[in-house]
Structure formats: C-alpha cells, structure tokens
Design a protein around this motif. Sequence first.
Motif, short mmCIF file in Angstrom:
data_model
loop_
_atom_site.label_atom_id
_atom_site.label_comp_id
_atom_site.label_asym_id
_atom_site.label_seq_id
_atom_site.Cartn_x
_atom_site.Cartn_y
_atom_site.Cartn_z
N ARG A 85 -94.04 27.33 12.08
CA ARG A 85 -93.51 28.44 11.29
C ARG A 85 -93.84 28.29 9.82
N SER A 86 -93.67 27.06 9.30
CA SER A 86 -93.75 26.86 7.85
C SER A 86 -95.17 27.00 7.31
N GLU A 87 -96.20 26.95 8.16
CA GLU A 87 -97.56 27.06 7.63
C GLU A 87 -98.02 28.52 7.50
N ALA A 88 -97.20 29.45 7.97
CA ALA A 88 -97.61 30.86 7.96
C ALA A 88 -97.80 31.37 6.53
N ALA A 89 -98.88 32.09 6.32
CA ALA A 89 -99.14 32.70 5.00
C ALA A 89 -98.04 33.70 4.65
N GLY A 90 -97.34 34.19 5.65
CA GLY A 90 -96.22 35.10 5.39
C GLY A 90 -95.17 34.47 4.48
N PHE A 91 -95.05 33.14 4.51
CA PHE A 91 -94.11 32.44 3.61
C PHE A 91 -94.76 32.09 2.28
N VAL A 92 -96.06 32.28 2.18
CA VAL A 92 -96.81 31.84 0.99
C VAL A 92 -97.01 32.99 0.00
N ALA A 96 -86.34 49.40 6.37
CA ALA A 96 -84.97 49.82 6.72
C ALA A 96 -84.65 49.44 8.16
N ARG A 97 -85.64 49.55 9.06
CA ARG A 97 -85.41 49.16 10.47
C ARG A 97 -85.19 47.65 10.58
N ILE A 98 -85.97 46.89 9.84
CA ILE A 98 -85.82 45.42 9.89
C ILE A 98 -84.46 45.03 9.30
N GLU A 99 -84.10 45.66 8.21
CA GLU A 99 -82.81 45.33 7.58
C GLU A 99 -81.65 45.71 8.49
N SER A 100 -81.80 46.83 9.17
CA SER A 100 -80.72 47.27 10.06
C SER A 100 -80.60 46.33 11.27
N ASP A 101 -81.73 45.88 11.81
CA ASP A 101 -81.70 44.98 12.98
C ASP A 101 -81.28 43.56 12.60
N SER A 102 -81.52 43.18 11.34
CA SER A 102 -81.28 41.78 10.96
C SER A 102 -80.04 41.58 10.11
N GLY A 103 -79.64 42.61 9.39
CA GLY A 103 -78.55 42.46 8.43
C GLY A 103 -78.99 41.72 7.17
N VAL A 104 -80.31 41.53 6.99
CA VAL A 104 -80.83 40.81 5.82
C VAL A 104 -81.58 41.79 4.91
N ALA A 105 -81.21 41.85 3.63
CA ALA A 105 -81.93 42.69 2.68
C ALA A 105 -83.26 42.03 2.33
N GLN A 154 -93.37 45.64 -4.49
CA GLN A 154 -93.28 44.25 -4.02
C GLN A 154 -92.14 44.11 -3.01
N ILE A 155 -92.20 43.03 -2.24
CA ILE A 155 -91.12 42.68 -1.33
C ILE A 155 -90.98 41.15 -1.35
N ASP A 156 -89.75 40.67 -1.16
CA ASP A 156 -89.50 39.23 -1.26
C ASP A 156 -89.78 38.57 0.09
N ASN A 157 -91.07 38.42 0.38
CA ASN A 157 -91.48 37.93 1.71
C ASN A 157 -91.03 36.50 1.95
N ARG A 158 -91.16 35.64 0.92
CA ARG A 158 -90.95 34.20 1.12
C ARG A 158 -89.47 33.88 1.40
N ARG A 159 -88.58 34.52 0.67
CA ARG A 159 -87.16 34.19 0.83
C ARG A 159 -86.43 35.13 1.78
N ARG A 160 -86.99 36.34 2.00
CA ARG A 160 -86.19 37.33 2.74
C ARG A 160 -86.91 37.97 3.93
N LEU A 161 -88.07 38.59 3.69
CA LEU A 161 -88.69 39.40 4.75
C LEU A 161 -88.98 38.58 6.01
N MET A 162 -89.53 37.38 5.85
CA MET A 162 -89.89 36.58 7.03
C MET A 162 -88.63 36.24 7.84
N ARG A 163 -87.58 35.84 7.15
CA ARG A 163 -86.33 35.50 7.84
C ARG A 163 -85.74 36.76 8.50
N ALA A 164 -85.80 37.87 7.77
CA ALA A 164 -85.27 39.12 8.32
C ALA A 164 -86.02 39.51 9.58
#
Length: 383
Positions: free
Chosen positions: A31-38, A70-79, A136-146
């Motif tokens: 998981r941690s090597e994904a460019a999605g976190f980079v 909005a769909r990801i946030e609704s399914d995950s509860g993560v902004a 922009q979107i906060d991919n490293r801290r939020r989107l990937m986890r969401a």
Amino acid sequence: MLILGGGLIGLALAHELARQGRTATVLSRRRSEAAGFVAAGMLAPHAEGLQGTLLALGQASLARIPAWVARIESDSGVACGLRICGIVVPFVNAAERDAYPTAALGEPLDRSGLEREIPAIGPSWRAGLLFPQDGQIDNRRRLMRALERACVHRGVRFEEGCEVLGLVTDRDGGTVATTPQPLLGARDGREPIDAPSAQLTAVRLRRADGQELTLPCREAVLCGGAWSARLLHGLPVFPVKGQMLSLQGPIGALSRVVFGPGTYLVPREDGLLVVGATSEPEAGFGEGLTPAGQRQLQAGIEALLPAAASWPPMERWWGFRPCTPDQAPLLGEGPIAGLWLATGHHRNGVLLAAISAELVAQALLGQDRGDGLLRAFHWSRFS
Ligand SMILES: Cc1cc2nc3c(=O)[nH]c(=O)nc-3n(C[C@H](O)[C@H](O)[C@H](O)COP(=O)(O)OP(=O)(O)OC[C@H]3O[C@@H](n4cnc5c(N)ncnc54)[C@H](O)[C@@H]3O)c2cc1C
C-alpha cells in the motif's frame, strides 16, 4: 473482478465496480509504495498545459470530480480536502505566457495581477496565467484513506501484502506467461507486446505469509502503476521518480496553487505547503531522497515564494510516476483477452482517476458509450 494493484487507480476502479454491483478483489503488494500517497494532488489539466485528447480526458475528469468525491465522502465518512482553488502559472515574460499551450483557457496576469493572486511571489516573475477552474485534493492524507474506506463500505475485498508474480494464459500450458522482470530502465514503447490472441486463465501470486498459488481467473484489471510492465513484458510503462517535501506555513498564507517550472507549491487548508517535484526518469526504481533532488526543490521555493524558504520542513518523500512514451494512460482492453488495463497515468493520475474508473468500469460492464475517449487511450497506439 480481480484488480491487480491497490493504488489510486485500482481503488477508484474497485469502488466504481462495487457501486455498480460487481464484486471486486484488490491484490496489493505494498500500500505504502503507491504513487497515490506520493502525489501533490493537483487537479491541473489547464495549468499543466495538457493538449489534444489528454486535455479532453483531463477536462472530462475535472468536471466529474466534485460528484465523484461526494460519492467517496458519503461512502467513507472522510472529507477528501477537494478545493477548486485555482492555479497560477508564473512566467518570466509575457511572450512565454502567451506561448503556453493552454494560454487561451486562462486569465492573463501582468506583474501586478501576479502580486494580487500570490502576494509574496518572487521578483523574477513578470507575467502569469490564472486557471480558476483547476484545483487540488488532499490525496496523501485523505483521498487514499477515504477510497479504502469507501471500498470496504461497498464490500470490496482486500488482500494487502499479496504480490502478483505473473499472468497465466491458455498459450502457456498452465505455466506463468510473464514473470516479474529485472529492472530494465526506461522503455521507449518499441519493444514487443504479447500477441492479443491469448486468453487470461489465472494469476500467480504470493501471499504475505509466503504461500504461492495459482488463482484461476478469466478477467482481471492491471492497475500496477509504475510496476505494470513487470507483469506484462513489453508494456510501454516505465517509472519516473519524483521527490517531494512539505513545509508548515501560516494558515491562509497562500490561497492559490503556484505551478512554476520544475517546482510547484500546493497550499492545504491547514497551512501545510506541499512542494513538488523532481522528475527523474534516469533513476529507474532507485529508492530514496537525494541531496540534489532536495536542493532543486529548495531552489524552486526560493524563486517562487522566498518567504516560504524559512518555513519549517515537515516531511520529505518520493515515489514513482507510471509514465508512457506519450505521457497518457493505457485504458481499456489489454493485449491478452480478459486482461484490462488502467495504468500509465504519469503525472496526472489524481486528476484522471475519476474518468479512468468510469470509462474502464463502463467497458468492463459492457456499457461503453463508444464516444471515442476510451479508444484514444488503447494500448495499441504504441504497437
Ligand atoms: C512525485 C509525484 C507527484 C505527483 N503529483 C500529481 C499531481 O499533483 N496530480 C496528479 O493528478 N497526479 C500526480 N501524480 C501522479 C499520480 O500519483 C499517479 O499517476 C497515480 O497515483 C497512479 O496511480 P496507480 O494506481 O496507477 O499507481 P500507484 O498509485 O503507484 O499504485 C500502484 C500499486 O500497484 C501495486 N503493485 C504493483 N505491482 C504489483 C504486483 N505485482 N502485485 C501486487 N501489487 C502490485 C503497488 O504496490 C502500488 O500500491 C504524482 C506522482 C508523483 C510520483
């Protein structure tokens, strides 16, 4: 459906498929090597100066992102920290500004306009383009986890620590069709691609506990990011390493993203300033930070926003962009029947995740609208 690779694109596709009622299993080596976190998380088809069908794909994705998030946030509860905050591209003179590929789609700025948008901008920039539609979107801290949470919410199965070792086809008589390749460095797309006549019959994998097995399957999606060509020998995808760092600035010190040559500054809502990025195709899969790479970023900060050079550094990291010879992704049917591709997103994977997931899911589910967008990104353009 088996998703090979649990980075940004694999997760986005798994979520989309699960939303549409299809079962999905994500096999993820690390998981941690994904460019999605980079990534810096810029949503910047205009500021990046994209052209042609890649610009059209980027614009189509940008238009979908608010509803997708909005769909990801609704399914995950993560902004997810999505902000259409606008991006400013600075230039040393007006002639360079006017020659920029997307100049007609932005608002031209002179020096005073630049100072209005970026109050502390460095003195060498005399002109600029403002693209208010980019963000922009906060991919490293939020989107990937969401995305991970949204996938779990929709019933996606995960197998973390599971490495796909090879693809098995009906031409191999049950043996591994392609094995992980040693590092070959950058490819140029002229190398052979497996003939499309073979049918996928299984994947070979090694689980986290060391167990190796052959998992029968007639369909899978290759979402292996920069490592994709190790599973499908000859696929024109190669790594372009990027180093990053972040600084803690005052909240609100910068409201727009600044996209300079070689360095960009992405201000998060809490004042964290994400700074990117080196572009090092020659590094191959060489891991780690380098003094030269970090010096390049520091020089970029000093040129773009001198005040930020004294803000405290918080984190430094690196990763691998999955690049192709034309820097555009490979989407849709692959060179082996039953093997789909969603890879090669290079420096725009965050931007393109929404449209890639939608188009590939549509094709997989037999709902392709045939509007040509998917066809423009078929792997065979390199054959
Ligand atoms: C420095 C940097 C800055 C960037 N900035 C931006 C930006 O501002 N905006 C933007 O839009 N894009 C940006 N990108 C690009 C974006 O991050 C990528 O295009 C995107 O993350 C690619 O997603 P992916 O799922 O294809 O690959 P990844 O997110 O890298 O995921 C691939 C996954 O596949 C797994 N995998 C690989 N091989 C196997 C195997 N054999 N078995 C099992 N699992 C496997 C890996 O473990 C990995 O987790 C940036 C990238 C970098 C490196």
